[in-house]
Enzyme design. Sequence first.
Site, PDB file in Angstrom:
ATOM      1  N   LYS A   1      46.983  34.270  54.467  1.00  0.00           N
ATOM      2  CA  LYS A   1      47.655  33.170  53.775  1.00  0.00           C
ATOM      3  C   LYS A   1      47.603  33.391  52.269  1.00  0.00           C
ATOM      4  O   LYS A   1      48.620  33.272  51.573  1.00  0.00           O
ATOM      5  CB  LYS A   1      46.999  31.838  54.155  1.00  0.00           C
ATOM      6  CG  LYS A   1      47.649  30.588  53.556  1.00  0.00           C
ATOM      7  CD  LYS A   1      46.969  30.111  52.275  1.00  0.00           C
ATOM      8  CE  LYS A   1      45.603  29.533  52.551  1.00  0.00           C
ATOM      9  NZ  LYS A   1      44.999  28.954  51.311  1.00  0.00           N
TER      10      LYS A   1
ATOM     11  N   THR B   1      43.119  26.740  47.820  1.00  0.00           N
ATOM     12  CA  THR B   1      43.840  27.933  47.389  1.00  0.00           C
ATOM     13  C   THR B   1      45.281  27.757  47.852  1.00  0.00           C
ATOM     14  O   THR B   1      45.571  27.791  49.047  1.00  0.00           O
ATOM     15  CB  THR B   1      43.231  29.205  47.986  1.00  0.00           C
ATOM     16  OG1 THR B   1      41.901  29.371  47.489  1.00  0.00           O
ATOM     17  CG2 THR B   1      44.053  30.434  47.604  1.00  0.00           C
TER      18      THR B   1
ATOM     19  N   LYS C   1      43.319  32.958  41.007  1.00  0.00           N
ATOM     20  CA  LYS C   1      42.800  33.160  42.368  1.00  0.00           C
ATOM     21  C   LYS C   1      43.602  34.242  43.087  1.00  0.00           C
ATOM     22  O   LYS C   1      43.051  35.014  43.885  1.00  0.00           O
ATOM     23  CB  LYS C   1      42.851  31.846  43.150  1.00  0.00           C
ATOM     24  CG  LYS C   1      42.305  31.950  44.587  1.00  0.00           C
ATOM     25  CD  LYS C   1      40.832  32.351  44.615  1.00  0.00           C
ATOM     26  CE  LYS C   1      40.317  32.512  46.058  1.00  0.00           C
ATOM     27  NZ  LYS C   1      40.118  31.224  46.736  1.00  0.00           N
TER      28      LYS C   1
END
Length: 290
Positions: free
Chosen positions: A241, A98, A173
């Site tokens: 994050k 990711t 995502k």
Amino acid sequence: MTTKIAFIGLGVMGFPMAGHLAKAGHKVTVYNRTQSKAQEWSARFDGLSKNTPAKAANDADIIFICVGNDDDLRSVVCGESGILATAKEGAIIVDHTTASADVARELSTLSAQQGVAFLDAPVSGGQAGAENGQLTIMLGGDASSFTQIEPIIASYAKFSRLLGPIGSGQLAKMMNQICIAGVVQGLAEALHFGLNAGLDCESVIDVISQGAAQSWQMENRSNTMLAGKYDFGFAVDWMRKDLGIALDEARKNGSTLPLTALVDQFYADVQREGGNRFDTSSLLTRLKSH
């Protein structure tokens, strides 16, 4: 048909994903920054381990990556001992990290200069999804590369779809994480409210999970939240994050994400209380402390 595969990054997701590929009969060579983890994997799955990404990727048809962030990704792809140092023409890199859409585009361009295809392919489903081969994968890249890798990633994916050009997987995502942040905060507030109201929250969840309030988070996290158990799952550090990536992208494309920005700060509260490695459902802890 057996395919020569390299898998770079054997964390809680990559370790079982690479294992599914080996169980499917592919010839898998792995690399991990901590070599003992790669050696453990190769002993368990009767595969090979190498001490650099370049050595693992040498002669591989498909190179999978699952590392931590943009910088880790750049390092394993184009570092001195990175994948592109040895990747053969016609190979396909499938990146499950990711990361940002920008780094996906950057590395796709570098890969193409060597005749190597690149797909960004972040996953959803968590550690349990990886272990059980039930991940959802959202991809960006060219259709011909996706067609080649789709039957192979089916060994650990229950669903995958190509969503557009390079970077599209990472953008999808980001949407996934935006949705999760809002849902978890809503569930935390509902449980906080119910506890303060003196309700049997387990019974209430049994009822409302049968209606419009139902969600994956409610089904899989409400009981552990009520029990105060958070030492598992997707860590707060990683969620921050991911939300940081989404908020940065939002600034670039003109999106307004007030709820996401707020929940990101709520996760910062959890970090300040020492919950860096707690599961993301730990948002309830900051409400109980107020």
